[in-house]
Design a protein around this motif. Sequence first.
Motif: not given
Length: 263
Positions: A83-94, A131-143
């Motif tokens: 799924g679209d990881p845009t918001l998750v990647k920002l949060n994971v980036g923080v 992997y979340v930041l570099s490939q945009g995968i597994l956004p639900y699980f990362a969040n």
Amino acid sequence: MEPLSITVVLVSLSSFLVSQWIFYVACPWLSERLIPAFITLTHKQRTEWSSRAVSTFHALVVGLFCLYILVFDEAIKKDPIWGDPTLVKLNVGVTTGYLISDLLLMIYFWDFIGEKYFVIHHLAALYAYYYVLSQGILPYFANFRLLAEFSTPFVNQRWFLQVLVYDKLSKPSLVNGVAMACSFFLVRIAVIPVYYSQMYSVYGTEAFYRLTLGARSAWILSSLCLDIMNVMWMRKILRGCLKVLHSSRCQKPVTELQNPKTD
């Protein structure tokens, strides 16, 4: 948002710099003015105080953003792997910026705040978040993993009360202790069946097999590593909480500080 976009890099870098600024500048400056007892602390205590202040700030920011994503981001609910990881990647980036900052501080002040289990925790999280930041995968699980941050302020508050010489049986300590045990259980232990049932539901699907072997390994191994440590910490917290509650029933509750101060 493309993998490793300039936005994600800047968010992670900003998080790192803000964490360092809070540790070295903001926290000591504010603590000296708002908490008179701070100036009586040892250098070791001040170092850990600032470290836990950064941890608390990060937990509140990331935890609230995580909850917003969990409730309102429909894309990751429909497709938890791609799924679209845009918001998750920002949060994971923080979180990534904070974890790197905290790792460096632990190494530099190892005698004061160094802890091998925290190093393992941080490295396991960074391994998966890469992997979340570099490939945009597994956004639900990362969040979903970031929900654990809601217990952090109570864990840190327990230490603050101890260093300010609050008795373990004082009302603030008892209330925080119960809140710490409850929050830790709810966001780190009770959610384990939900997390792994969701993982099982996508196992073997076409979306799952699109993941590289490295991504699957990072996802599963880091999850197991983090949960094993959470169970270990929960056991320790529960034993301590039950011990204090038992003592509070056997003795007259202490509501004053051991070293009474009114300022």
